[in-house]
Design a protein around this motif. Sequence first.
Motif, PDB file in Angstrom:
ATOM      1  N   ILE A 208       0.943  51.858  34.890  1.00 25.22           N
ATOM      2  CA  ILE A 208       0.297  51.267  36.051  1.00 25.22           C
ATOM      3  C   ILE A 208      -1.079  50.750  35.653  1.00 25.22           C
ATOM      4  O   ILE A 208      -1.871  51.462  35.047  1.00 25.22           O
ATOM      5  N   ASN A 209      -1.352  49.491  35.987  1.00 23.44           N
ATOM      6  CA  ASN A 209      -2.592  48.826  35.595  1.00 23.44           C
ATOM      7  C   ASN A 209      -3.377  48.437  36.839  1.00 23.44           C
ATOM      8  O   ASN A 209      -2.958  47.564  37.595  1.00 23.44           O
ATOM      9  N   SER A 210      -4.525  49.084  37.055  1.00 21.29           N
ATOM     10  CA  SER A 210      -5.348  48.815  38.232  1.00 21.29           C
ATOM     11  C   SER A 210      -6.766  48.457  37.799  1.00 21.29           C
ATOM     12  O   SER A 210      -7.409  49.232  37.084  1.00 21.29           O
ATOM     13  N   LEU A 211      -7.257  47.302  38.219  1.00 24.83           N
ATOM     14  CA  LEU A 211      -8.627  46.867  37.937  1.00 24.83           C
ATOM     15  C   LEU A 211      -8.952  46.917  36.445  1.00 24.83           C
ATOM     16  O   LEU A 211     -10.085  47.187  36.041  1.00 24.83           O
ATOM     17  N   THR A 212      -7.968  46.658  35.617  1.00 24.13           N
ATOM     18  CA  THR A 212      -8.129  46.671  34.166  1.00 24.13           C
ATOM     19  C   THR A 212      -7.701  45.329  33.591  1.00 24.13           C
ATOM     20  O   THR A 212      -6.563  44.897  33.796  1.00 24.13           O
ATOM     21  N   THR A 213      -8.594  44.657  32.885  1.00 26.70           N
ATOM     22  CA  THR A 213      -8.263  43.387  32.252  1.00 26.70           C
ATOM     23  C   THR A 213      -7.543  43.631  30.935  1.00 26.70           C
ATOM     24  O   THR A 213      -8.028  44.376  30.083  1.00 26.70           O
ATOM     25  N   VAL A 214      -6.391  43.003  30.785  1.00 23.96           N
ATOM     26  CA  VAL A 214      -5.602  43.110  29.558  1.00 23.96           C
ATOM     27  C   VAL A 214      -5.601  41.740  28.898  1.00 23.96           C
ATOM     28  O   VAL A 214      -5.188  40.751  29.504  1.00 23.96           O
ATOM     29  N   ARG A 215      -6.069  41.684  27.654  1.00 27.31           N
ATOM     30  CA  ARG A 215      -6.196  40.410  26.974  1.00 27.31           C
ATOM     31  C   ARG A 215      -5.659  40.508  25.542  1.00 27.31           C
ATOM     32  O   ARG A 215      -5.900  41.491  24.836  1.00 27.31           O
ATOM     33  N   SER A 216      -4.928  39.492  25.132  1.00 27.22           N
ATOM     34  CA  SER A 216      -4.452  39.382  23.743  1.00 27.22           C
ATOM     35  C   SER A 216      -3.775  40.663  23.267  1.00 27.22           C
ATOM     36  O   SER A 216      -4.060  41.172  22.189  1.00 27.22           O
ATOM     37  N   SER A 217      -2.857  41.164  24.066  1.00 26.96           N
ATOM     38  CA  SER A 217      -2.174  42.411  23.729  1.00 26.96           C
ATOM     39  C   SER A 217      -0.664  42.242  23.815  1.00 26.96           C
ATOM     40  O   SER A 217      -0.159  41.349  24.506  1.00 26.96           O
ATOM     41  N   VAL A 218       0.072  43.123  23.120  1.00 28.23           N
ATOM     42  CA  VAL A 218       1.500  42.924  22.914  1.00 28.23           C
ATOM     43  C   VAL A 218       2.257  44.241  23.068  1.00 28.23           C
ATOM     44  O   VAL A 218       1.782  45.291  22.640  1.00 28.23           O
ATOM     45  N   LEU A 235       3.576  48.276  36.813  1.00 27.09           N
ATOM     46  CA  LEU A 235       2.989  47.769  38.053  1.00 27.09           C
ATOM     47  C   LEU A 235       1.589  47.268  37.769  1.00 27.09           C
ATOM     48  O   LEU A 235       0.711  48.034  37.368  1.00 27.09           O
ATOM     49  N   ASN A 236       1.367  45.975  38.000  1.00 23.29           N
ATOM     50  CA  ASN A 236       0.092  45.341  37.673  1.00 23.29           C
ATOM     51  C   ASN A 236      -0.634  44.889  38.932  1.00 23.29           C
ATOM     52  O   ASN A 236      -0.063  44.218  39.789  1.00 23.29           O
ATOM     53  N   SER A 237      -1.937  45.216  39.012  1.00 28.21           N
ATOM     54  CA  SER A 237      -2.769  44.703  40.106  1.00 28.21           C
ATOM     55  C   SER A 237      -4.123  44.248  39.564  1.00 28.21           C
ATOM     56  O   SER A 237      -5.140  44.382  40.225  1.00 28.21           O
ATOM     57  N   SER A 238      -4.107  43.717  38.336  1.00 29.07           N
ATOM     58  CA  SER A 238      -5.327  43.211  37.726  1.00 29.07           C
ATOM     59  C   SER A 238      -4.990  42.002  36.855  1.00 29.07           C
ATOM     60  O   SER A 238      -3.894  41.457  36.924  1.00 29.07           O
ATOM     61  N   ASP A 265      -4.564  42.373  43.526  1.00 28.68           N
ATOM     62  CA  ASP A 265      -5.420  41.450  42.782  1.00 28.68           C
ATOM     63  C   ASP A 265      -4.813  41.065  41.440  1.00 28.68           C
ATOM     64  O   ASP A 265      -5.518  40.583  40.559  1.00 28.68           O
ATOM     65  N   GLY A 266      -3.538  41.275  41.275  1.00 26.66           N
ATOM     66  CA  GLY A 266      -2.880  40.955  40.015  1.00 26.66           C
ATOM     67  C   GLY A 266      -2.893  39.468  39.700  1.00 26.66           C
ATOM     68  O   GLY A 266      -2.728  38.618  40.576  1.00 26.66           O
TER      69      GLY A 266
END
Length: 338
Positions: A208-218, A235-238, A265-266
């Motif tokens: 679960i991803n909340s208010l977390t920016t995920v960038r350049s990841s695999v 479940l993503n909301s960021s 806010d996904g």
Amino acid sequence: KIDRHDEDLVGVFGKADSGTLLEDVILENVSIQGGFQTGALVGLTEGNIRDLGISGEVRGEGEVGALAGRVRRGAVERSTASADVQGDSTVGGLIGQIEDATIQNSKASGDVDSEGEVAGGLIGFSRSATIRNSKASGDVDSEDKYAGGLIGEDSGSEIIDSRATGRVQGVSYAGGLVGNAFTSSIENSNATGRVEGTTFVTGGLIGINSLTTVRSSVARGNVTGGELVGGLIGLNSSRVIDSYAEGDVSGDKDVGGLAGGNVGDGEIAESYAVGKVSGSEDVGGLVGVNRTSVSSSYWDTEATGQDNGVGRGNFGSATGLTTSEMQGNSAEENMDGF
């Protein structure tokens, strides 16, 4: 060998105060058993740790780690653990819990087992920390929620250039890298192990991803679960940008090649999915159920086996392409959203 299962703050050192430096120590073939805040080297430290090596097995109640039970306001550098770690809750392959601390250039390879909630291949629970250039390769099992290949549960931390390769198994909120990510940032990190969730919210990188920016990841591991299952995030909301998933994904409901659910806010942008996707209800090549933004993102219609990018909800700017259209020179023309 230390056997103090009825005592807290258990290790070679029970507690190390602020300003203490523990370095250049090797502990081989340890057998440690303690209560709350148990580690082979130290139960609780507010100081710094450098160039440590641990092997063997460690068992405790809560906040249990091969190296340390809890690290507070300190730094851990160039340290390794190959010890199997078991506890009732908040268990980590290197450290049980950290807060306001830094871990870099460190790794853990032992198996981690929590009989309750929160288990991580490197860290059980992390708060307001920085984890950089670190790795976990052991298998992680949680008999409750929050299981992660690197971190079981995270709040307000930065995870950079780090990875997890072990298998992850949990009841809910299981992720190949992080089980629960809240108000954090994850950049240039990856997970390759298989992720298995029993009930709901399972992801190849994050549960679960909340208010977390995920960038350049695999995420490259295969993912199986019940409800809300995604190749990258359950479940993503960021915000998720410039990231992708390669593993096969299977579940019951709300199943997507990239995300099981994208809500609140996904925002998913410039990302793609190429693993086989299967499920019973609300299945999409990219997102299972989408209630917010998807832009400049793609899914492989042949590899995923899905004609629709979104199982239910807003389709967004998601484009389905064949395998050949997503490879070689064709990709530059067809995936111009990148």
